[in-house]
Structure formats: structure tokens, C-alpha cells
Design an enzyme around this catalytic site. Structure first.
Site, PDB file in Angstrom:
ATOM      1  N   ASP A 111       0.827  -1.212   0.000  1.00 45.91           N
ATOM      2  CA  ASP A 111       0.000   0.000   0.000  1.00 45.91           C
ATOM      3  C   ASP A 111       0.863   1.264   0.000  1.00 45.91           C
ATOM      4  OD1 ASP A 111      -1.890   1.903   0.245  1.00 45.91           O
ATOM      5  OD2 ASP A 111      -2.514   1.354   2.277  1.00 45.91           O
ATOM      6  N   ALA A 112       0.896   1.941  -1.141  1.00 47.49           N
ATOM      7  CA  ALA A 112       1.751   3.129  -1.307  1.00 47.49           C
ATOM      8  C   ALA A 112       1.333   4.283  -0.396  1.00 47.49           C
ATOM      9  CB  ALA A 112       1.708   3.596  -2.760  1.00 47.49           C
ATOM     10  N   LEU A 139      -0.613   6.667  -9.396  1.00 48.57           N
ATOM     11  CA  LEU A 139      -1.494   5.799  -8.624  1.00 48.57           C
ATOM     12  C   LEU A 139      -2.949   6.024  -9.019  1.00 48.57           C
ATOM     13  CD1 LEU A 139      -0.255   4.150  -6.202  1.00 48.57           C
ATOM     14  CD2 LEU A 139      -1.546   5.665  -4.727  1.00 48.57           C
ATOM     15  N   ALA A 140      -3.704   4.979  -9.125  1.00 46.20           N
ATOM     16  CA  ALA A 140      -5.160   5.098  -9.267  1.00 46.20           C
ATOM     17  C   ALA A 140      -5.736   4.039  -8.346  1.00 46.20           C
ATOM     18  CB  ALA A 140      -5.594   4.860 -10.705  1.00 46.20           C
ATOM     19  N   TYR A 234     -16.746  13.259 -15.326  1.00 53.20           N
ATOM     20  CA  TYR A 234     -15.319  13.333 -15.005  1.00 53.20           C
ATOM     21  C   TYR A 234     -14.910  14.712 -14.488  1.00 53.20           C
ATOM     22  CZ  TYR A 234     -10.556  11.821 -14.803  1.00 53.20           C
ATOM     23  OH  TYR A 234      -9.322  11.492 -14.309  1.00 53.20           O
TER      24      TYR A 234
HETATM   25  P1  NAD Z   1      -4.042   1.805 -13.675  1.00 51.23           P
HETATM   26  O1  NAD Z   1      -5.244   1.254 -12.999  1.00 51.23           O
HETATM   27  O2  NAD Z   1      -3.611   1.202 -14.945  1.00 51.23           O
HETATM   28  O3  NAD Z   1      -2.780   1.793 -12.679  1.00 51.23           O
HETATM   29  C1  NAD Z   1      -2.894   2.148 -11.317  1.00 51.23           C
HETATM   30  C2  NAD Z   1      -1.644   1.781 -10.575  1.00 51.23           C
HETATM   31  O4  NAD Z   1      -1.821   2.129  -9.186  1.00 51.23           O
HETATM   32  C3  NAD Z   1      -1.299   0.280 -10.591  1.00 51.23           C
HETATM   33  O5  NAD Z   1       0.102   0.131 -10.676  1.00 51.23           O
HETATM   34  C4  NAD Z   1      -1.777  -0.219  -9.218  1.00 51.23           C
HETATM   35  O6  NAD Z   1      -1.103  -1.366  -8.726  1.00 51.23           O
HETATM   36  C5  NAD Z   1      -1.423   1.001  -8.389  1.00 51.23           C
HETATM   37  N1  NAD Z   1      -2.120   1.075  -7.097  1.00 51.23           N
HETATM   38  C6  NAD Z   1      -3.449   1.188  -6.862  1.00 51.23           C
HETATM   39  N2  NAD Z   1      -3.663   1.276  -5.524  1.00 51.23           N
HETATM   40  C7  NAD Z   1      -2.459   1.227  -4.928  1.00 51.23           C
HETATM   41  C8  NAD Z   1      -2.001   1.278  -3.578  1.00 51.23           C
HETATM   42  N3  NAD Z   1      -2.853   1.446  -2.556  1.00 51.23           N
HETATM   43  N4  NAD Z   1      -0.667   1.175  -3.331  1.00 51.23           N
HETATM   44  C9  NAD Z   1       0.223   0.994  -4.356  1.00 51.23           C
HETATM   45  N5  NAD Z   1      -0.142   0.965  -5.646  1.00 51.23           N
HETATM   46  C10 NAD Z   1      -1.462   1.078  -5.928  1.00 51.23           C
HETATM   47  O7  NAD Z   1      -4.343   3.368 -13.837  1.00 51.23           O
HETATM   48  P2  NAD Z   1      -4.011   4.471 -14.947  1.00 51.23           P
HETATM   49  O8  NAD Z   1      -5.224   4.695 -15.756  1.00 51.23           O
HETATM   50  O9  NAD Z   1      -2.712   4.219 -15.600  1.00 51.23           O
HETATM   51  O10 NAD Z   1      -3.919   5.751 -13.986  1.00 51.23           O
HETATM   52  C11 NAD Z   1      -2.692   6.305 -13.544  1.00 51.23           C
HETATM   53  C12 NAD Z   1      -2.866   7.804 -13.454  1.00 51.23           C
HETATM   54  O11 NAD Z   1      -3.109   8.326 -14.784  1.00 51.23           O
HETATM   55  C13 NAD Z   1      -4.071   8.238 -12.609  1.00 51.23           C
HETATM   56  O12 NAD Z   1      -3.765   9.406 -11.913  1.00 51.23           O
HETATM   57  C14 NAD Z   1      -5.124   8.535 -13.667  1.00 51.23           C
HETATM   58  O13 NAD Z   1      -6.126   9.414 -13.230  1.00 51.23           O
HETATM   59  C15 NAD Z   1      -4.241   9.155 -14.738  1.00 51.23           C
HETATM   60  N6  NAD Z   1      -4.840   9.252 -16.094  1.00 51.23           N
HETATM   61  C16 NAD Z   1      -5.445   8.171 -16.649  1.00 51.23           C
HETATM   62  C17 NAD Z   1      -6.052   8.308 -17.900  1.00 51.23           C
HETATM   63  C18 NAD Z   1      -6.759   7.141 -18.552  1.00 51.23           C
HETATM   64  O14 NAD Z   1      -7.501   7.367 -19.518  1.00 51.23           O
HETATM   65  N7  NAD Z   1      -6.548   5.934 -18.098  1.00 51.23           N
HETATM   66  C19 NAD Z   1      -5.985   9.525 -18.591  1.00 51.23           C
HETATM   67  C20 NAD Z   1      -5.309  10.597 -18.005  1.00 51.23           C
HETATM   68  C21 NAD Z   1      -4.737  10.448 -16.730  1.00 51.23           C
END
Ligand code: NAD
Length: 402
Positions: A111-112, A139-140, A234
Site C-alpha cells: 500500500d503506497a 497511482l489510481a 469526469y
Molecule cells: P491503472 O489502474 O492502470 O494503474 C494504477 C496503478 O496504481 C497500478 O500500478 C496499481 O497497482 C497502483 N495502485 C493502486 N492502488 C495502490 C495502492 N494502494 N498502493 C500501491 N499501488 C497502488 O491506472 P491508470 O489509468 O494508468 O492511472 C494512472 C494515473 O493516470 C491516474 O492518476 C489517472 O487518473 C491518470 N490518467 C489516466 C487516464 C486514462 O484514460 N486511463 C488519462 C489521463 C490520466
């Protein structure tokens, strides 16, 4: 065992190790097809490193810039007949391939948000890397445990007005209506605590205090603004409120980062299919329309194309960093959503958004492409992987378990 996709709602509860490895190999091949970066980062910490944008950033840093990487994530190893999560398989593949290429790569699974994991990461940086020159916060998370043990949740809801929309049932490729009541003040505040800038600030302050950030270090965090069609759920919703808080955090971090000649950036990325975005109501239709028109126009990008462009044309392009007149918007953000927000793209989405139906879904949108991306995110639907073959579902990884 023989592994097949098992889909429930917007979740796929299985993952395929060979497909996940192929996904990582393809991302590496994309990065290696570009010119290597001459002034990229060399020691990188990625928080949220196992999927979507975090994994792609790690691959860009390692294979585009020869960086040593520490990845922090929260993933599930295989237990008996249950497969590992896709993020586990992808991180295991990345780690093996990076180490085989002579690059340092190690991982912390836990847990980060916790103080203990932050301290363990600092100890690992001190022991193995000394200092890092880039910290990526990607992180998401669905929820966050606070220091007092209480848990706050990330709720995806509109603010002020109800949301009426639709999502797509994967198994039947038909639309399902969704209606959501506006979020309460408490839900808004909790979502900001999970997905806003507070934990990013804590990480950076603790890394600075421990003196593990190198002179000139940069830190990035990813945000989304998106097209008008997505705004009710959003940008104007709970998650948008959390994303506004990132802009606040980037400003708050400017001064402490300046103390080491560093910078904190929010980068606005394009919408694409990841574990996190697949949970956003209405996103399946928006992304299916977006994929259709962006593929037609030759501007479609996945996470690795986005992070490649972030590295090669923005962050490490030679002049952009420190030269703020360069590519930053009026809020000081880096913009990688420029192609998604072009008028021709958004007009196409707007014109079709409210007329999508069961009958025309696959014709006016690229739902097939969306479905393939969803399956591939879990290691399925790749040409070149024989899904009828038995595979070993237990895949070891060089990881510190937390
Ligand atoms: P994802 O779900 O692919 O990745 C999320 C990451 O967070 C994973 O590595 C997961 O293991 C980690 N994680 C989750 N909870 C955790 C915890 N408690 N401790 C440690 N690690 C944890 O998500 P993503 O879509 O790549 O999102 C990453 C960022 O990019 C977010 O801020 C998101 O809002 C942003 N973003 C996403 C998009 C999109 O369309 N997907 C667009 C723009 C920005």
C-alpha cells in the site's frame, strides 16, 4: 492451467501470463524503435508502476533512457488455481526483461499510502541507488487507508446534478443505462483524499527530507481533462475535483522542489483504457468513439505512445524543461491530450454520443477495438499466444512484499 478470460461487469478476474509478457515486449519494442534519449532520467521511482500510464512510463525510462527503476504497486500473485493480477504478470515480465538487458529493476508490492512502505522505499533507494532523478506518481486507487486506520473511498459520481448515461455490457455488446445521484460533500472530500495531490505531496516531502532526490530531480503526476461528453461524470464530477487538487499540489511542491533545482509537473494525458478508466461510468462509449475517429485520423495512441511522446517531445526534448515558455499551459501543465482535443475528433464524438444504440454500437464506434484493448489489458486476445496451451500461472518476481 489453461487460462480464459472471466469477465464480471467491468472486471476481468483472470489474467494470462504469456499475453501480459507479450504486451510488455511490444511496449519495449515501441520504445526501442525511437532514438534513445540523450538527456533522460537515469534513476527513477514509479509509484503505481504496474499498469496503464505508470508501467508505460517505467518502460520509457528503462528502455528509452537506460534508467534503473524501482516500481511500487499493489498487485496480487497467483494463489493455487487463481491467476495473478495482470499487473503482477506485467511487472514480473518487465523486471525480467529489464534485468536481462542489464538494467537495475526492483519492486515493492504493497500500500503506497502507508508510512511504512514510504520508509521502505527510501531505505531501498539509499541502499541501491543513492538518489533518484525522477519520481513518477501514477497511482489510481479505489480507496486509501489514512494514518489513523480509517478508510476513505474514491467514488465516481457527478456533482450537483444526477448523471444519466450508459455503459456497455461486454458479454452481450449491448448498452446498459446508468443513472447516478450527485455525490455528497463527504464523498467529494473522500475522493479528493484518495485521488488528489495529498499523498503525492507526502511522498515528495518525505523523499526530500531523506535527501534521496538528486539535484534537478523532476516529479510528475497524471491528470485528465477530456472532451465535453465526459465532463458531467469526469471533469465536473468527484474525480475532476480530485484532479483539480493535483494542480494545487504541484504549486505547493514548486518551492520545496526548487530547493534542489527540481520541478513538479502535472501532465494532462489522453483518455485510454486502463484498469482505472474501465471503472468510470460512460467511459466505454466515449473511448469506443474516440478510438474510431483517432484510428481513422492516424492519431490513435496507447499508453506507451503517450509516454514516449511525453519523454521525447516534452520532458526530455532538450529545451522544454526549465524553459517554461515551451509547452506548458496557463496552469503550468504539460499537455499530451492535444490530439484527443482537436476539433475534428471532439466534433465526431459529440455528434454520435447521444445516438449510440445497441444496433449501431459496432458500426459508429470502435467497440470491437475497445473490447480487444480490454482483453489485451489482461493478456488475452493477442495474436501469437496460444490460449489453448497449459501455462504456469505462478510467476515469480523480484519484489519486496509489504
Ligand atoms: P491503472 O489502474 O492502470 O494503474 C494504477 C496503478 O496504481 C497500478 O500500478 C496499481 O497497482 C497502483 N495502485 C493502486 N492502488 C495502490 C495502492 N494502494 N498502493 C500501491 N499501488 C497502488 O491506472 P491508470 O489509468 O494508468 O492511472 C494512472 C494515473 O493516470 C491516474 O492518476 C489517472 O487518473 C491518470 N490518467 C489516466 C487516464 C486514462 O484514460 N486511463 C488519462 C489521463 C490520466
Amino acid at each position: 492451467m489453461i487460462i480464459k478470460p472471466r469477465i464480471k461487469g467491468f472486471l476481468c478476474t483472470t489474467a494470462h501470463p504469456a499475453g501480459c509478457e507479450l504486451d510488455v515486449q511490444q511496449q519495449i519494442a515501441h520504445v526501442e524503435s525511437q532514438d534513445p534519449l540523450t538527456n533522460g532520467p537515469k534513476k527513477v521511482l514509479v509509484i503505481g508502476a504496474s499498469g496503464g500510464y505508470g508501467l508505460a512510463t517505467r518502460i520509457s525510462a528503462a528502455f528509452g533512457s537506460g534508467a534503473a527503476t524501482i516500481g511500487v504497486f499493489f498487485e496480487r500473485p497467483a494463489v493455487k488455481k487463481r491467476t495473478a493480477s495482470a499487473g503482477w504478470y506485467k511487472s514480473a515480465a518487465f523486471t525480467r526483461l529489464a534485468q536481462a538487458a542489464g538494467l537495475y529493476a526492483t519492486n515493492i508490492n504493497g500500500d503506497a499510502f502507508s508510512a511504512e512502505l514510504k520508509q521502505a522505499t527510501i531505505d531501498l533507494i539509499k541502499k541501491d541507488l543513492g538518489k533518484v532523478d525522477m519520481v513518477v506518481y501514477s497511482l489510481a486507487a479505489p480507496a486509501r487507508q489514512l494514518a489513523d486506520g480509517s478508510v476513505v473511498k474514491n467514488t465516481l459520481k457527478p456533482i450537483g446534478e444526477p448523471f444519466e448515461g450508459a455503459t456497455v455490457d461486454f458479454n452481450t455488446a449491448t448498452l446498459r443505462p446508468i443513472s447516478l445521484m450527485p455525490a455528497s460533500e463527504e464523498e467529494i472530500a473522500e475522493t479528493v483524499q484518495v485521488m488528489g495531490g495529498d499523498d503525492w505531496e507526502q511522498w515528495i516531502k518525505e523523499l526530500l527530507a531523506a535527501d534521496v532526490l538528486a539535484d534537478g530531480c523532476i516529479t510528475t503526476n497524471y491528470t485528465y481533462l477530456g472532451g465535453e461528453a465526459t465532463w458531467p461524470i469526469y471533469y465536473h464530477g468527484t474525480i475532476g475535483r480530485a484532479k483539480e487538487d493535483l494542480d494545487r499540489a504541484a504549486k505547493a511542491l514548486a518551492e520545496p522542489m526548487a530547493g534542489i533545482n527540481g520541478n513538479a509537473y502535472v501532465a494532462v494525458m489522453k483518455g485510454l483504457l486502463t484498469q482505472a478508466s474501465s471503472a468510470i461510468p460512460g467511459m466505454a462509449i466515449y473511448l469506443s468513439l474516440l478510438f474510431k475517429i483517432m484510428k481513422e485520423k492516424g492519431t490513435h495512441e496507447g499508453s506507451i505512445e503517450q509516454t514516449t511522446r511525453l519523454f521525447t517531445t516534452r520532458l526530455f526534448s532538450g529545451s522544454a524543461l526549465g524553459d517554461k515558455a515551451g509547452d506548458l499551459d496557463e496552469q503550468g501543465r504539460i499537455r499530451l491530450d492535444d490530439w484527443e482535443l482537436r476539433d475534428e475528433i471532439q466534433d465526431f464524438v459529440k455528434q454520435r454520443w447521444s445516438s449510440v444504440s445497441d444496433e449501431n454500437l459496432t458500426e459508429i464506434s470502435d467497440f470491437e477495438g475497445y473490447r480487444a484493448a480490454f482483453l489485451q489489458m489482461h493478456g488475452f486476445d493477442f495474436d501469437g499466444v496460444d490460449y489453448e496451451l497449459e501455462v504456469e500461472q505462478v510467476v515469480p518476481m523480484d519484489v519486496v512484499e509489504f
